[in-house]
Design an enzyme around this catalytic site. Structure first.
Site: not given
Length: 159
Positions: A8, A11, A13-15, A128
């Site tokens: 993401c 690095n 939150c999402r990933s 996001d």
């Protein structure tokens, strides 16, 4: 061994959510020895003097609600060498793919995809939560993508 890198923007939150959700799914199926799973950023915004920031607290809290720990994880940036190392480079959104391609150059082995492609939602992005604040929705989307990826890998006899 199947090597998966979730990607993401920062690095934080999402990933990392994808990294630790996938690790949890794999552990529940006792397949840890079959996988290497990590996450990285396309930017350096969350990395200062070579040290990455930890997972953003609301993302960490959302994982904890589901019994998943991401302790010790710090942001890192994806590198050109990661393309050769990993089998799958899975991005949260199309901007991540565009920025990843600037880093790796090209995708001759077709390793780069959106995570939600594996959930039967081709071309769809994971919002996001840094901007929208919906960490629960992000968790559900990431979980759906990771479950779809694991199902795909099993159906295609990677495992």
């Amino acid at each position: 061994m199947i090597k998966v890198l979730f990607i993401c923007h920062g690095n934080i939150c999402r990933s990392p959510m994808a990294e630790f959700i996938m690790k949890d799914l794999v552990a529940k199926k006792e397949l840890e020895d079959c996988f290497e799973i990590a996450s990285a950023a396309t930017s350096t915004e969350e990395i200062w003097r070579g040290v990455g920031n930890p997972v953003y607290p609301p993302a960490r809290e959302e994982l904890e609600k589901h019994g998943i720990s991401c302790a010790g994880k710090r942001a890192v940036q994806v590198t050109r060498a990661d393309y050769e190392y990993y089998d799958f480079l899975l991005c949260a959104d199309s901007n991540n793919i565009r920025n990843l391609m600037r880093i790796i150059g090209s995708d001759p082995d077709k390793k780069v995809a959106l995570l939600l492609d594996y959930a039967g939602r081709p071309g769809q992005s994971i919002a996001d939560p840094w901007y929208c604040g919906n960490f629960d929705v992000t968790y559900k989307d990431v979980l759906e993508g990771c479950e779809g990826l694991l199902q795909y890998l099993m159906e295609q006899n990677f495992i």
